[in-house]
Motif scaffolding. Structure first.
Motif, short mmCIF file in Angstrom:
data_model
loop_
_atom_site.label_atom_id
_atom_site.label_comp_id
_atom_site.label_asym_id
_atom_site.label_seq_id
_atom_site.Cartn_x
_atom_site.Cartn_y
_atom_site.Cartn_z
N GLN A 105 24.48 37.66 15.10
CA GLN A 105 23.74 38.81 14.61
C GLN A 105 23.18 39.63 15.77
OE1 GLN A 105 21.17 38.59 11.18
NE2 GLN A 105 21.91 36.55 10.64
N PHE A 108 25.74 41.98 17.34
CA PHE A 108 25.85 43.26 16.63
C PHE A 108 24.69 44.18 17.00
CE2 PHE A 108 28.67 40.79 13.91
CZ PHE A 108 29.62 41.72 13.51
N LYS A 109 23.48 43.65 16.91
CA LYS A 109 22.28 44.48 17.12
C LYS A 109 22.19 45.04 18.53
CE LYS A 109 19.59 41.87 13.69
NZ LYS A 109 18.42 40.99 13.46
N GLU A 113 27.28 51.05 19.04
CA GLU A 113 28.00 51.43 17.81
C GLU A 113 27.24 50.97 16.57
OE1 GLU A 113 31.27 50.47 20.89
OE2 GLU A 113 29.30 49.71 20.32
N TYR A 114 26.70 49.76 16.61
CA TYR A 114 25.95 49.24 15.47
C TYR A 114 24.64 50.01 15.30
CZ TYR A 114 22.97 46.16 12.72
OH TYR A 114 22.09 45.67 11.77
N LYS A 115 23.93 50.20 16.40
CA LYS A 115 22.65 50.90 16.33
C LYS A 115 22.83 52.32 15.78
CE LYS A 115 20.70 48.48 20.35
NZ LYS A 115 20.24 48.63 21.76
N PHE A 141 34.26 48.48 17.47
CA PHE A 141 33.38 48.05 18.55
C PHE A 141 34.19 48.04 19.84
CE2 PHE A 141 31.56 45.98 14.75
CZ PHE A 141 30.30 46.56 14.79
N TYR A 155 32.97 47.72 7.02
CA TYR A 155 31.57 47.33 6.82
C TYR A 155 31.05 47.82 5.48
CZ TYR A 155 30.11 52.16 7.87
OH TYR A 155 29.94 53.52 7.83
N ALA A 170 23.72 44.19 6.46
CA ALA A 170 25.03 44.72 6.83
C ALA A 170 26.07 43.60 6.78
CB ALA A 170 24.98 45.33 8.23
N PHE A 172 30.19 42.78 7.57
CA PHE A 172 31.42 43.22 8.23
C PHE A 172 32.54 42.24 7.88
CE2 PHE A 172 27.80 44.66 10.61
CZ PHE A 172 28.12 45.96 10.96
#
Length: 221
Positions: A105, A108-109, A113-115, A141, A155, A170, A172
């Protein structure tokens, strides 16, 4: 006269010597036989993914990828998630995986791209005075470990505003597989693309088998 023990005469010793029947010789012969038996039994025991020299098989390829996953992908680059996915794919019918651990996790954070995705969805919901949203699309990503572990994926992001705070979940869903790309290995991410193409060839040979992986990320804004 009966004796409680037997004395060996010179003649008897000579007879034993001529027949190679000294007790120490017998013990040595027994030990050699045990050693030969042990070696033969060990030769018949093969470790998981053990290679067969001279045989071009997916078993050999899986053996090599298992070593690369632990020794290089994880051991050198620290890409534990990618290594785990690679090793899971080294079987004929890999099961789907659901991945929710804190380390993943945080991967991702930590990515731009995630932010950008989450911030954009929250900003759009706030602009429309919504208290919840549900969005689905695809994302790529292009940096960090998720470039090697996932890259392109689908997603679904759900958000609910509770007491002025957005609670985000979220999800994915990614098919862990490899496509061959004609790229310059001396260019950007050359090593990563080389490994990707090696994996694509191994997948085409049946050594690496695609499977679905689902990642869940809990977040707030």
């Amino acid at each position: 006269m009966n004796r409680l023990y037997t004395e060996t005469t010179i003649e008897e010793l000579n007879e034993q010597k001529s027949d190679n029947k000294f007790p120490e010789d017998v013990v040595e012969q027994d030990n050699n036989q045990v050693l030969r038996n042990n070696l033969e039994s060990q030769q018949n025991v093969q470790p998981q993914f053990a290679p067969h020299p001279g045989e071009n098989s997916k078993r050999n390829t899986r053996y090599l990828w298992a070593g690369l996953a632990d020794g290089v992908i994880d051991g050198v680059y620290g890409h534990k998630l990618t290594a785990t996915l690679i090793k899971h794919s080294l079987q004929d019918s890999p099961s789907s995986m659901k991945i929710t651990d804190a380390r993943t996790q945080n991967l991702f954070k930590s990515l731009t791209e995630y932010k950008n995705l989450i911030n954009s969805l929250v900003a759009n919901a706030n602009k429309q005075n919504k208290t919840n949203f549900n969005a689905s699309a695809s994302i790529a990503f292009n940096s960090g470990e998720l470039f090697t572990a996932i890259h392109n994926t689908e997603y679904t992001v759900m958000g609910e505003k509770v007491n002025g705070k957005w609670l985000i979940k979220a999800s994915f869903r990614d098919l862990f597989d490899f496509d061959y790309h004609d790229v310059n290995y001396y260019g950007p991410k050359g090593k990563e693309w080389l490994a990707n193409n090696m994996a694509a060839i191994s997948q085409n040979q049946g050594a690496i088998v695609p499977f679905w992986a689902t990642y869940t990320v809990d977040d707030t804004r």
